[in-house]
Each structure stands twice: as structure tokens, then as C-alpha cells.
Design an enzyme around this catalytic site. Sequence first.
Site, mmCIF file in Angstrom:
data_model
loop_
_atom_site.group_PDB
_atom_site.id
_atom_site.type_symbol
_atom_site.label_atom_id
_atom_site.label_comp_id
_atom_site.label_asym_id
_atom_site.label_seq_id
_atom_site.Cartn_x
_atom_site.Cartn_y
_atom_site.Cartn_z
ATOM 1 N N ARG A 102 10.527 34.571 58.542
ATOM 2 C CA ARG A 102 11.498 33.559 58.087
ATOM 3 C C ARG A 102 10.961 32.214 58.556
ATOM 4 N NH1 ARG A 102 17.992 33.364 58.407
ATOM 5 N NH2 ARG A 102 17.603 34.762 56.658
ATOM 6 N N HIS A 129 14.637 33.990 48.773
ATOM 7 C CA HIS A 129 15.205 34.921 49.759
ATOM 8 C C HIS A 129 15.327 36.307 49.108
ATOM 9 C CE1 HIS A 129 17.176 36.330 53.224
ATOM 10 N NE2 HIS A 129 18.337 35.732 53.140
ATOM 11 N N GLN A 132 17.644 39.281 50.421
ATOM 12 C CA GLN A 132 19.078 39.157 50.154
ATOM 13 C C GLN A 132 19.420 39.724 48.779
ATOM 14 O OE1 GLN A 132 21.547 37.752 52.298
ATOM 15 N NE2 GLN A 132 22.809 38.833 50.812
ATOM 16 N N ASP A 217 26.445 29.727 47.589
ATOM 17 C CA ASP A 217 25.720 29.624 48.855
ATOM 18 C C ASP A 217 26.106 28.277 49.469
ATOM 19 O OD1 ASP A 217 23.951 30.025 50.962
ATOM 20 O OD2 ASP A 217 22.160 29.492 49.807
ATOM 21 N N CYS A 257 25.711 35.150 50.410
ATOM 22 C CA CYS A 257 24.747 35.732 51.351
ATOM 23 C C CYS A 257 25.204 35.587 52.799
ATOM 24 C CB CYS A 257 23.377 35.100 51.140
ATOM 25 S SG CYS A 257 23.331 33.316 51.409
ATOM 26 N N ARG A 285 22.294 44.889 53.732
ATOM 27 C CA ARG A 285 20.975 44.371 54.083
ATOM 28 C C ARG A 285 20.167 45.456 54.813
ATOM 29 N NH1 ARG A 285 20.191 38.826 54.721
ATOM 30 N NH2 ARG A 285 18.040 39.476 55.091
HETATM 31 N N1 NVA Z 1 20.361 28.679 51.515
HETATM 32 C C1 NVA Z 1 20.636 29.128 52.856
HETATM 33 C C2 NVA Z 1 20.609 30.638 52.899
HETATM 34 C C3 NVA Z 1 20.947 31.209 54.263
HETATM 35 C C4 NVA Z 1 20.853 32.706 54.303
HETATM 36 C C5 NVA Z 1 19.621 28.534 53.803
HETATM 37 O O1 NVA Z 1 18.438 28.474 53.465
HETATM 38 O O2 NVA Z 1 20.014 28.099 54.896
HETATM 39 N N1 CP Z 2 22.117 36.000 54.603
HETATM 40 C C1 CP Z 2 21.256 35.825 55.618
HETATM 41 O O1 CP Z 2 20.046 35.848 55.430
HETATM 42 O O2 CP Z 2 21.855 35.659 56.837
HETATM 43 P P1 CP Z 2 21.154 35.213 58.183
HETATM 44 O O3 CP Z 2 20.744 33.769 58.010
HETATM 45 O O4 CP Z 2 22.217 35.374 59.226
HETATM 46 O O5 CP Z 2 19.973 36.077 58.450
#
Ligand code: NVA
Ligand code: CP
Length: 299
Positions: A102, A129, A132, A217, A257, A285
Site C-alpha cells: 500500500r 484498489h 477491495q 467513497d 470500502c 476482504r
Molecule cells: N479512496 C480512499 C480509499 C480508502 C480505502 C483512499 O485512498 O484513502
Molecule cells: N477499505 C480499506 O482498504 O480499508 P483500510 O484503509 O482500513 O485498509
Amino acid sequence: MKHFINLDDLSNSDLSQIIDNGIALKKAHKSGQINKSLQNKTLAMIFDKSSTRTRVSFEAGMTQLGGHALFLSDRDIQIGRGESVVDTAIVIGSMVDAIMMRVSKHSDIVTFSQNANVPIINALSDESHPCQLLADMMTFKEHRGSIKGKTVAYIGDGNNMCHTYMQAANAFGFHLNIATPTDYRPQQIFIDKYQHCTSLSADAHLACSGADLVVTDVWASMGQEQEQGKRELAFANFQVNQMLMNNANADAVFMHCLPAHRGEEVSAGVIDGTQSLVWDEAQNRIHAQKSLLLYLLEK
Ligand code: NVA
Ligand code: CP
């Protein structure tokens, strides 16, 4: 060797098989069956952003399969002090069986895939992502059956989640109605590539019309915290609330998500209401990703 950097790294039939096996793995786990398929395997998990669901699901998922997961924050490993991405990829790749990442820069995930000799999993980048979406597609299937031919509405920011829904529309055969403020559309390269299975507007009500699934989101993603105020103004007409849900099909479901901001992108009534599948979605997940790990590591 396969990687999972974007949904389109895998064939549509392999993606469907991963979803179906995720459902089977969930049932087996709930019935108390022990599965040690990944005994002695190690997954490295590299994070330069926060996570609740992704970290816990990959770590617990490896445990459930008899393997081990290694949490590596950029605050602890040398990459945070300037060791190169290439050197880090070669070294970690020589010691583990798969790497989950990540990171802020999608290109770093691609660099890893070119230099670490093991499968690389994108666990969220600025671009997409895909993990997800495995959970989301699994959740829809469990509750409503096949998503093929259905209509999905994505309301809000044209961000990493929006991009991945566009890829999913192509892979799983649904139509995606996207509604975003005009300044927050998805990247043009995604609009061009997925125009055959997506529609784009700035009208959230129109986008929800005829939808079987409504998704949203956060308005400000990780790294955009300083834009929160500006975004709250820009997205004011893009909250998924009951009025919007009433425009969708009567049996439509809601997904997010998470983490969510009640009163911003979604009303408390919708996310905590009867159409919401967010807790199953989050729980899935773990099972969808166990299925992904087995697919990548048993090949
Ligand atoms: N769009 C959000 C998704 C978090 C799971 C982010 O990138 O923070
Ligand atoms: N949806 C998701 O990826 O959650 P986290 O940011 O908590 O991992």
C-alpha cells in the site's frame, strides 16, 4: 508468475474463479475446517499509508492458511530513509513468497513487480484498489447473485476506488454510472479506456436511476486531508442519502470500502440502514484475499 496490480492483470474467468473460491473458503472457515495450504509461506506487507481492513485481513488471512505475514511500515524499513525502491524489491523478494504493498505511488508497485521475483499485490495506490473490488464483487454475489448485466452507480470522487470500479465494469460485465463534480472526474485515460461500459455525469440522481448497487467513497482520500474543506463544498450534492437510494431499484444495495464519514459522502441512515452491506463487504476482504493468495502462490 502472476501479479495483482490491477484487475485487468487477470482474465475475467480467473477473477470469477477467485470470487467463487472466496465464497467457498468463507463457508469452510465458518464451518471450522482447517486449511494449511500456505504453511511455511511468508507474505511481506509494505505500508506507507494507514490501514485497518487491509492489514488485518491480509495478516489474519495468512494465519488462517497456515502462513505468516510480516508488517513493514515505511517508518521501520530502510526505504523510509532513502534506500531505493529497486534495492528494497530485490532484497525483500529474495526472502518472502509474496509482497503486498500500500504505497502512495502506483509506479513503485510496478517497479517492485519488475525487480522482486515474487507475486506483487496492490493493496491500494493513488490509481487503484483491486483487492477491495474482489470483496465487493464477492459480497454482491452472495446477496444478489451474478452482477453481469446489472447497473452500478458510483457517486463521489473520481479516485482510486472509482478507477477500480471502471475496471470491474469491464471485467465483470456490468454498466457503471459515475457521478462526480466536474473537477473531480476519473483520470482521462480511464474514461477513454472504459467508455464502452461506463457513463459519466455530474448528476447523482440520474446515476442512481435503475441501479442495483450504489457505491461511494470518501471525498478526501489519504494524502488529501488538507483539501477537506474545499472538497466538502464541491461534493455537497453528492451525498448518498435515502432520497438518492430511492431513485435506485427497490432491491438495490449500498457498499462503501470504509472508512466512512457519516454526514459527508453517506448519510447515517443509509450506511446503517437495511440496504447497506458494508460489514459483510469489510469481512469479505479476508476471504476474497485468501482466495487471491492461493491463486497467486499455488500457481
Ligand atoms: N479512496 C480512499 C480509499 C480508502 C480505502 C483512499 O485512498 O484513502
Ligand atoms: N477499505 C480499506 O482498504 O480499508 P483500510 O484503509 O482500513 O485498509
